[in-house]
Design an enzyme around this catalytic site. Structure first.
Site, PDB file in Angstrom:
ATOM      1  N   CYS A 196      18.550  17.927  11.205  1.00  0.00           N
ATOM      2  CA  CYS A 196      17.240  17.860  11.837  1.00  0.00           C
ATOM      3  C   CYS A 196      16.322  16.879  11.124  1.00  0.00           C
ATOM      4  O   CYS A 196      15.331  17.271  10.500  1.00  0.00           O
ATOM      5  CB  CYS A 196      16.623  19.247  11.862  1.00  0.00           C
ATOM      6  SG  CYS A 196      17.719  20.420  12.642  1.00  0.00           S
ATOM      7  N   GLU A 197      16.652  15.631  11.177  1.00  0.00           N
ATOM      8  CA  GLU A 197      15.849  14.546  10.609  1.00  0.00           C
ATOM      9  C   GLU A 197      16.181  13.304  11.429  1.00  0.00           C
ATOM     10  O   GLU A 197      17.353  13.025  11.658  1.00  0.00           O
ATOM     11  CB  GLU A 197      16.277  14.209   9.164  1.00  0.00           C
ATOM     12  CG  GLU A 197      16.167  15.299   8.154  1.00  0.00           C
ATOM     13  CD  GLU A 197      14.786  15.419   7.546  1.00  0.00           C
ATOM     14  OE1 GLU A 197      13.972  14.481   7.691  1.00  0.00           O
ATOM     15  OE2 GLU A 197      14.528  16.461   6.938  1.00  0.00           O
TER      16      GLU A 197
ATOM     17  N   ARG B 165      30.390   0.851  -8.601  1.00  0.00           N
ATOM     18  CA  ARG B 165      30.671   0.525  -7.206  1.00  0.00           C
ATOM     19  C   ARG B 165      31.912  -0.352  -7.023  1.00  0.00           C
ATOM     20  O   ARG B 165      32.750  -0.099  -6.159  1.00  0.00           O
ATOM     21  CB  ARG B 165      29.446  -0.200  -6.618  1.00  0.00           C
ATOM     22  CG  ARG B 165      29.524  -0.440  -5.133  1.00  0.00           C
ATOM     23  CD  ARG B 165      28.381  -1.353  -4.674  1.00  0.00           C
ATOM     24  NE  ARG B 165      27.095  -0.929  -5.185  1.00  0.00           N
ATOM     25  CZ  ARG B 165      26.268  -0.091  -4.556  1.00  0.00           C
ATOM     26  NH1 ARG B 165      26.589   0.383  -3.381  1.00  0.00           N
ATOM     27  NH2 ARG B 165      25.110   0.239  -5.098  1.00  0.00           N
TER      28      ARG B 165
HETATM   29  C1  LIG Z   1      24.654   3.112 -12.014  1.00  0.00           C
HETATM   30  C2  LIG Z   1      24.855   2.439 -13.295  1.00  0.00           C
HETATM   31  C3  LIG Z   1      25.954   1.592 -13.488  1.00  0.00           C
HETATM   32  C4  LIG Z   1      26.917   1.245 -12.384  1.00  0.00           C
HETATM   33  O1  LIG Z   1      26.361   0.405 -11.432  1.00  0.00           O
HETATM   34  P1  LIG Z   1      27.277  -0.199 -10.251  1.00  0.00           P
HETATM   35  O2  LIG Z   1      26.328  -1.011  -9.476  1.00  0.00           O
HETATM   36  O3  LIG Z   1      27.804   0.957  -9.477  1.00  0.00           O
HETATM   37  O4  LIG Z   1      28.344  -0.987 -10.884  1.00  0.00           O
HETATM   38  C5  LIG Z   1      26.140   1.047 -14.737  1.00  0.00           C
HETATM   39  N1  LIG Z   1      25.280   1.305 -15.758  1.00  0.00           N
HETATM   40  C6  LIG Z   1      24.216   2.112 -15.607  1.00  0.00           C
HETATM   41  C7  LIG Z   1      23.339   2.362 -16.754  1.00  0.00           C
HETATM   42  C8  LIG Z   1      23.969   2.701 -14.377  1.00  0.00           C
HETATM   43  O5  LIG Z   1      22.897   3.489 -14.231  1.00  0.00           O
END
Ligand SMILES: *Cc1c(COP(=O)(O)O)cnc(C)c1O
Length: 425
Positions: free
Chosen positions: A353-354, A287
Site C-alpha cells: 500500500c504505497e 556490488r
Molecule cells: C557499501 C560500502 C562498500 C561497498 O560498496 P560497493 O559500491 O557495493 O562496492 C565499501 N566500503 C564501504 C565503507 C561501504 O560502506
C-alpha cells in the site's frame, strides 16, 4: 558471460530452469549463480596475483552465509559495518583476521566484540570514535589496529544517496583535517595506526574518481611518513559499478583494467617516492562482486489496465527489492518464458500500500497472469535491504551450482514475524 540465459525458450540460471525453481521453492525467490559469483571474485583475485593485496568483500551488498562461505574459501576478507555482520563472518567460517570494520557509529559493544575477535582493522571516521576505541581497547588490555577513513572530496558522479566522498557527506575525516586526526590517533596509547582508507561512493562506472582519490591518499601517506607515521596498508574502498542494462547506459570499466591502472600508479609512486617500501593494498568491493549473480524471480498475480497506464501486479514488492523506490533505480525485467503476442507498456508493481511500491516502469511486455518475471541484476542490495513491511515474510534465496539448486535461506513464515512481540501484561 551472463549466467542467466534462454535455453529452449526458458530463462535459466546456469543449468537450472527458473520455472522449476518457482515450482519447488515458490515466489518471490532470489536466485543466485555460484559460477557468476566465483567469476566476479576471480576478476579481483586474478588482478591482485603476486601482490600484497586483500579483497575484503563488502558484505552489506549480500550477506547470505552461503555467499560468505563461498567467497571466504576463495580467499576473500570481509568489510563489515556492524557487529551483526561480524557474527555472520564467523558463522560462515570466515576469518576475522581478514575483516575490516567500517561505519561512522560503532558502539562500545561492537568495538568490544571486534577486539575480542582480533579483526584486521577498524576504519575510523571521527575523533570521538578514536577516543572511544582507545578506551575500549585499554579496558581490554589491547591495542586496536586503526585506519582513518579520509574523505578526499572527489565527485563520484553517482546518485546522491550513494555518493559518500564529498565534503557534504557524513562519512570520513575531511581531507584538510586528516593530518591532525592522524597525529591525534598516533598519540593514543591503545591504538596502532596501520592504514588509510576511503570509499567515495557506489555504482561508479568510470575509474577516474577512484584514481583521483588514490592520488590524494598517496599525498597523505607521504606527508605522514615525513612525520614518522608509517602506514602499512592503503584501502581504496569499493564502489565499482555494474551494467544494469538500461538503454544508453555505459558499461563500467572492467575490474582488471581499473586494478591495472591503480597498481601502475602505486608502483610508480613506490619506486619514486616511497623508497620502494611495500604497502598492502585493500579493496572493499560489494556490488561488483554480487549484483549480476542474482535475479529476483516473481510471478504476475494480476494484470490491471489503468486509465493512463497498465499495471502488472507481481508477488514481489518494495519490501523485497527497495532499489527502485529508494534510488529510482532501473532494473531489467525479463519474462521467464517469453510468449508471442502484442506487447503492452506496463509498470511492474507490488501489492504494498504505497505508490512507491514499483519495481520497474514503462516496460514493453507480452504477458499473462501467472507468468514469471525475472528482475535482473538483483544480487546486490536486494535481499540485504529487504524488510517485513506489510507483514510480508522475506523471500527465499537459492544458489544454483550447475544444474543443482540449493536452498540457502527459507522463505520467512509470517508467524515468525510477530514472534518477538507481546501484548500488555
Ligand atoms: C557499501 C560500502 C562498500 C561497498 O560498496 P560497493 O559500491 O557495493 O562496492 C565499501 N566500503 C564501504 C565503507 C561501504 O560502506
Amino acid at each position: 558471460m551472463s549466467h542467466f540465459s534462454y535455453q529452449n525458450g526458458v530463462l535459466h540460471a546456469d543449468g537450472a530452469a527458473l520455472p522449476a525453481i518457482a515450482d519447488q521453492f515458490g515466489t518471490p525467490t532470489y536466485v543466485y549463480s555460484k559460477a557468476a559469483l566465483l567469476e566476479n571474485f576471480g576478476a579481483y583475485f586474478d588482478a591482485c596475483k603476486g601482490r600484497d593485496a586483500l579483497v575484503c568483500y563488502a558484505m552489506k551488498a549480500n550477506s547470505n552465509l552461503a555467499i560468505l562461505d563461498l567467497l571466504g574459501r576463495e580467499g576473500a576478507g570481509f568489510d563489515i559495518v556492524s557487529g551483526g555482520e561480524l557474527l555472520r563472518v564467523i558463522a560462515a567460517g570466515g576469518d576475522p583476521g581478514k575483516t575490516i570494520f567500517s561505519g561512522i557509529g560503532k558502539t562500545v559493544d561492537e568495538m568490544t566484540l571486534a577486539l575480542e575477535k582480533n579483526i584486521l582493522c577498524f576504519n575510523v571516521e571521527s575523533i570521538p570514535e578514536l577516543h572511544r576505541l582507545n578506551e575500549v581497547a585499554a579496558g581490554m588490555g589491547k591495542r586496536a589496529p586503526v585506519s582513518l577513513r579520509v574523505n578526499p572530496n572527489v565527485d563520484a558522479k553517482t546518485h546522491p544517496y550513494i555518493a559518500t566522498g564529498l565534503k557534504a557527506n557524513k562519512f570520513g575525516v575531511a581531507f584538510d583535517d586528516a593530518l591532525d586526526t592522524y597525529r591525534a590517533a598516533a598519540a593514543l596509547p591503545n591504538l596502532d595506526v596501520v592504514g588509510i582508507d576511503c570509499h567515495i561512493g557506489s555504482q561508479l562506472l568510470d575509474d577516474a574518481p577512484l584514481l583521483e582519490a588514490l592520488d590524494k591518499l598517496i599525498e597523505l601517506i607521504d606527508q605522514l611518513g615525513s612525520e614518522g607515521i608509517n602506514l602499512h596498508h592503503l584501502d581504496i574502498g569499493g564502489g565499482l559499478g555494474v551494467d544494469y542494462g538500461a538503454e544508453g547506459d555505459k558499461p563500467p570499466v572492467p575490474v582488471g583494467t581499473y586494478l591495472g591502472r591503480l597498481f601502475a600508479r602505486i608502483d610508480a609512486w613506490r619506486a619514486e617516492k616511497h623508497g620502494g617500501q611495500p604497502i598492502k593494498v585493500i579493496f572493499e568491493p560489494g556490488r561488483s562482486i554480487v549484483a549480476n549473480t542474482g535475479v529476483l524471480l516473481t510471478r504476475i498475480e494480476f494484470l490491471k489496465p489503468g486509465v493512463e497506464k497498465n499495471f502488472a501486479i507481481v508477488d514481489a514488492a518494495m519490501n523485497d527489492l527497495m532499489r527502485p523506490t529508494l534510488y529510482q533505480a532501473w532494473m531489467g525485467v525479463q519474462p521467464v518464458a517469453p510468449r508471442d503476442g502484442d506487447k503492452l507498456i506496463y509498470d511492474v508493481v507490488g501489492p504494498i500500500c504505497e505508490s512507491g511500491d514499483w519495481l520497474a516502469r514503462e516496460r514493453e511486455l507480452a504477458v499473462e497472469p501467472g507468468d514469471l518475471l525475472a528482475i535482473m541484476t538483483a544480487g546486490a542490495y536486494g535481499m540485504t535491504m529487504a524488510s517485513n513491511y506489510n507483514t510480508r515474510g522475506r523471500a527465499a534465496e537459492v544458489i544454483v551450482d550447475g544444474e543443482q539448486v540449493h536452498l540457502v535461506r527459507q522463505r520467512e513464515n509470517p508467524a515468525d514475524l510477530f514472534a518477538l512481540e507481546s501484548l500488555l501484561k
